[in-house]
Scaffold this motif. Sequence first.
Motif, PDB file in Angstrom:
ATOM      1  N   ALA A  79      44.476  44.085  36.059  1.00 51.08           N
ATOM      2  CA  ALA A  79      43.195  44.211  35.350  1.00 51.08           C
ATOM      3  C   ALA A  79      42.405  45.399  35.883  1.00 51.08           C
ATOM      4  O   ALA A  79      41.792  46.158  35.118  1.00 51.08           O
ATOM      5  CB  ALA A  79      42.389  42.920  35.505  1.00 51.08           C
ATOM      6  N   LEU A  80      42.443  45.572  37.203  1.00 50.71           N
ATOM      7  CA  LEU A  80      41.736  46.680  37.830  1.00 50.71           C
ATOM      8  C   LEU A  80      42.310  48.019  37.370  1.00 50.71           C
ATOM      9  O   LEU A  80      41.571  48.949  37.022  1.00 50.71           O
ATOM     10  CB  LEU A  80      41.855  46.559  39.353  1.00 50.71           C
ATOM     11  CG  LEU A  80      40.839  47.295  40.225  1.00 50.71           C
ATOM     12  CD1 LEU A  80      39.463  46.672  40.060  1.00 50.71           C
ATOM     13  CD2 LEU A  80      41.271  47.228  41.689  1.00 50.71           C
ATOM     14  N   GLY A  81      43.634  48.119  37.355  1.00 51.29           N
ATOM     15  CA  GLY A  81      44.276  49.361  36.927  1.00 51.29           C
ATOM     16  C   GLY A  81      43.982  49.694  35.481  1.00 51.29           C
ATOM     17  O   GLY A  81      43.688  50.849  35.140  1.00 51.29           O
ATOM     18  N   ILE A  82      44.039  48.688  34.612  1.00 51.97           N
ATOM     19  CA  ILE A  82      43.752  48.916  33.191  1.00 51.97           C
ATOM     20  C   ILE A  82      42.302  49.345  33.001  1.00 51.97           C
ATOM     21  O   ILE A  82      41.998  50.221  32.170  1.00 51.97           O
ATOM     22  CB  ILE A  82      44.063  47.644  32.378  1.00 51.97           C
ATOM     23  CG1 ILE A  82      45.581  47.388  32.389  1.00 51.97           C
ATOM     24  CG2 ILE A  82      43.555  47.762  30.945  1.00 51.97           C
ATOM     25  CD1 ILE A  82      45.982  46.038  31.843  1.00 51.97           C
ATOM     26  N   ALA A  83      41.385  48.725  33.762  1.00 55.30           N
ATOM     27  CA  ALA A  83      39.975  49.109  33.675  1.00 55.30           C
ATOM     28  C   ALA A  83      39.774  50.562  34.083  1.00 55.30           C
ATOM     29  O   ALA A  83      38.990  51.295  33.468  1.00 55.30           O
ATOM     30  CB  ALA A  83      39.127  48.194  34.567  1.00 55.30           C
ATOM     31  N   LEU A  84      40.522  51.006  35.084  1.00 54.78           N
ATOM     32  CA  LEU A  84      40.410  52.398  35.523  1.00 54.78           C
ATOM     33  C   LEU A  84      41.013  53.358  34.502  1.00 54.78           C
ATOM     34  O   LEU A  84      40.557  54.497  34.380  1.00 54.78           O
ATOM     35  CB  LEU A  84      41.075  52.561  36.895  1.00 54.78           C
ATOM     36  CG  LEU A  84      40.293  51.922  38.053  1.00 54.78           C
ATOM     37  CD1 LEU A  84      41.159  51.816  39.300  1.00 54.78           C
ATOM     38  CD2 LEU A  84      39.028  52.722  38.345  1.00 54.78           C
ATOM     39  N   PHE A 119      41.006  62.793  38.118  1.00 51.88           N
ATOM     40  CA  PHE A 119      40.836  61.954  39.315  1.00 51.88           C
ATOM     41  C   PHE A 119      41.059  60.477  38.983  1.00 51.88           C
ATOM     42  O   PHE A 119      41.843  59.792  39.642  1.00 51.88           O
ATOM     43  CB  PHE A 119      39.446  62.157  39.904  1.00 51.88           C
ATOM     44  CG  PHE A 119      39.121  61.197  41.017  1.00 51.88           C
ATOM     45  CD1 PHE A 119      39.672  61.365  42.271  1.00 51.88           C
ATOM     46  CD2 PHE A 119      38.279  60.112  40.796  1.00 51.88           C
ATOM     47  CE1 PHE A 119      39.386  60.466  43.304  1.00 51.88           C
ATOM     48  CE2 PHE A 119      37.997  59.218  41.813  1.00 51.88           C
ATOM     49  CZ  PHE A 119      38.552  59.392  43.069  1.00 51.88           C
ATOM     50  N   TYR A 120      40.369  59.985  37.958  1.00 55.33           N
ATOM     51  CA  TYR A 120      40.491  58.568  37.631  1.00 55.33           C
ATOM     52  C   TYR A 120      41.866  58.239  37.048  1.00 55.33           C
ATOM     53  O   TYR A 120      42.355  57.113  37.203  1.00 55.33           O
ATOM     54  CB  TYR A 120      39.376  58.138  36.677  1.00 55.33           C
ATOM     55  CG  TYR A 120      38.058  57.929  37.400  1.00 55.33           C
ATOM     56  CD1 TYR A 120      37.893  56.873  38.291  1.00 55.33           C
ATOM     57  CD2 TYR A 120      36.990  58.803  37.210  1.00 55.33           C
ATOM     58  CE1 TYR A 120      36.708  56.692  38.977  1.00 55.33           C
ATOM     59  CE2 TYR A 120      35.794  58.628  37.891  1.00 55.33           C
ATOM     60  CZ  TYR A 120      35.660  57.574  38.771  1.00 55.33           C
ATOM     61  OH  TYR A 120      34.485  57.400  39.459  1.00 55.33           O
ATOM     62  N   GLY A 121      42.493  59.222  36.404  1.00 54.02           N
ATOM     63  CA  GLY A 121      43.860  59.015  35.951  1.00 54.02           C
ATOM     64  C   GLY A 121      44.791  58.785  37.124  1.00 54.02           C
ATOM     65  O   GLY A 121      45.653  57.893  37.096  1.00 54.02           O
ATOM     66  N   PHE A 122      44.609  59.587  38.184  1.00 59.96           N
ATOM     67  CA  PHE A 122      45.430  59.426  39.388  1.00 59.96           C
ATOM     68  C   PHE A 122      45.164  58.074  40.049  1.00 59.96           C
ATOM     69  O   PHE A 122      46.090  57.372  40.467  1.00 59.96           O
ATOM     70  CB  PHE A 122      45.148  60.561  40.379  1.00 59.96           C
ATOM     71  CG  PHE A 122      45.766  60.347  41.733  1.00 59.96           C
ATOM     72  CD1 PHE A 122      47.118  60.560  41.937  1.00 59.96           C
ATOM     73  CD2 PHE A 122      44.996  59.906  42.803  1.00 59.96           C
ATOM     74  CE1 PHE A 122      47.701  60.343  43.178  1.00 59.96           C
ATOM     75  CE2 PHE A 122      45.567  59.685  44.040  1.00 59.96           C
ATOM     76  CZ  PHE A 122      46.923  59.901  44.234  1.00 59.96           C
ATOM     77  N   VAL A 123      43.875  57.703  40.151  1.00 56.86           N
ATOM     78  CA  VAL A 123      43.522  56.421  40.779  1.00 56.86           C
ATOM     79  C   VAL A 123      44.118  55.265  39.981  1.00 56.86           C
ATOM     80  O   VAL A 123      44.680  54.324  40.548  1.00 56.86           O
ATOM     81  CB  VAL A 123      41.994  56.274  40.895  1.00 56.86           C
ATOM     82  CG1 VAL A 123      41.635  54.875  41.415  1.00 56.86           C
ATOM     83  CG2 VAL A 123      41.425  57.327  41.825  1.00 56.86           C
ATOM     84  N   ALA A 124      43.991  55.336  38.650  1.00 58.99           N
ATOM     85  CA  ALA A 124      44.543  54.280  37.800  1.00 58.99           C
ATOM     86  C   ALA A 124      46.054  54.178  37.991  1.00 58.99           C
ATOM     87  O   ALA A 124      46.608  53.066  38.105  1.00 58.99           O
ATOM     88  CB  ALA A 124      44.209  54.560  36.337  1.00 58.99           C
ATOM     89  N   TYR A 125      46.728  55.323  38.054  1.00 53.56           N
ATOM     90  CA  TYR A 125      48.180  55.331  38.249  1.00 53.56           C
ATOM     91  C   TYR A 125      48.551  54.681  39.589  1.00 53.56           C
ATOM     92  O   TYR A 125      49.489  53.872  39.657  1.00 53.56           O
ATOM     93  CB  TYR A 125      48.699  56.762  38.207  1.00 53.56           C
ATOM     94  CG  TYR A 125      50.154  56.892  38.611  1.00 53.56           C
ATOM     95  CD1 TYR A 125      51.173  56.539  37.719  1.00 53.56           C
ATOM     96  CD2 TYR A 125      50.496  57.343  39.884  1.00 53.56           C
ATOM     97  CE1 TYR A 125      52.510  56.638  38.099  1.00 53.56           C
ATOM     98  CE2 TYR A 125      51.829  57.438  40.266  1.00 53.56           C
ATOM     99  CZ  TYR A 125      52.829  57.085  39.368  1.00 53.56           C
ATOM    100  OH  TYR A 125      54.145  57.174  39.747  1.00 53.56           O
ATOM    101  N   SER A 126      47.812  55.007  40.641  1.00 54.08           N
ATOM    102  CA  SER A 126      48.130  54.453  41.960  1.00 54.08           C
ATOM    103  C   SER A 126      47.915  52.942  41.990  1.00 54.08           C
ATOM    104  O   SER A 126      48.699  52.206  42.589  1.00 54.08           O
ATOM    105  CB  SER A 126      47.298  55.144  43.045  1.00 54.08           C
ATOM    106  OG  SER A 126      45.928  54.814  42.931  1.00 54.08           O
ATOM    107  N   VAL A 127      46.852  52.464  41.325  1.00 56.77           N
ATOM    108  CA  VAL A 127      46.578  51.025  41.294  1.00 56.77           C
ATOM    109  C   VAL A 127      47.651  50.296  40.479  1.00 56.77           C
ATOM    110  O   VAL A 127      48.162  49.250  40.899  1.00 56.77           O
ATOM    111  CB  VAL A 127      45.177  50.745  40.710  1.00 56.77           C
ATOM    112  CG1 VAL A 127      44.960  49.240  40.522  1.00 56.77           C
ATOM    113  CG2 VAL A 127      44.100  51.301  41.628  1.00 56.77           C
TER     114      VAL A 127
END
Length: 279
Positions: A79-84, A119-127
């Motif tokens: 859920a966190l990754g999808i939100a990001l 930036f947020y694309g990278f964070v979402a990918y990592s999560v």
Amino acid sequence: MKSVSTALHGKGSARRAANSSAVDAGARAGFAARGVIYVLIGLVALRIAFHQSDGKQADRSGALQEIAEKPFGSVLLWALGIALVGMALWRLSEALFGAAGADGHKAGKRLLSAARFVFYGFVAYSVLSFAAGEKGSGGGSDKQSKDVTAKVMEWTGGRWIVGAAGVGVVVAGVWILVRAALRKYHKKLKLGEMSRRTRRAVDVFGVCGGVARGVLFGTAGAFAVTAAVRYEPGKAKGMDDTLRAFTRTPAGPWLLVVVALGVAAFGVFSFAMARWRKT
């Protein structure tokens, strides 16, 4: 005239698409996800100050580990990754069609939104990678900082690149701190929908959180500059090492306590942004 009208209609349609309810929902979910991560980082940092961290890092990887250990942790991570992802797509829409506000269409604003999309694309990918079982994808910020710094220093002029990047991060930290202290975020919030008490609470979390975040950025940038000057990649520090460095000041662990509370406050402020941000 017809072609001009068609072009204007197309531009208007694109802008309406950028400001659609789906994009708005994605942005708000993204702010909430950011809030969760920062609150957890602050809590881990507090435990570090009191020597109770259980080996967790006070950065995104530590926050993801905290979530993974909770009941339904895997569901929460997805859920966190999808939100990001929603946050990243909102920033992309701003880059393509302009952000809210009178100057949202300006090139500088759109370029900044594009950088935030990356930036947020990278964070979402990592999560999402972490949620899928690639535990290394949570990323230890300290190891990443040292590895990247060492690699860049191998390039021609690498020390200058690292030094310039460090100075840029310091400037960004000061910019974040000053804007928070001056409450520049007011123009991005629907203040009219808040009660006086709510507005005061948001200001406490917004100012304290923004100042702490600015101090954190500025300190990390200073370590990068030190690494470049001394030609020692190991001097570069990620979020975890930067937070731990506060315990080695004359104020001891209490300075880390203050900064950790500020980091958590920024997380709470992100929840307020999720509720009242103009998107």
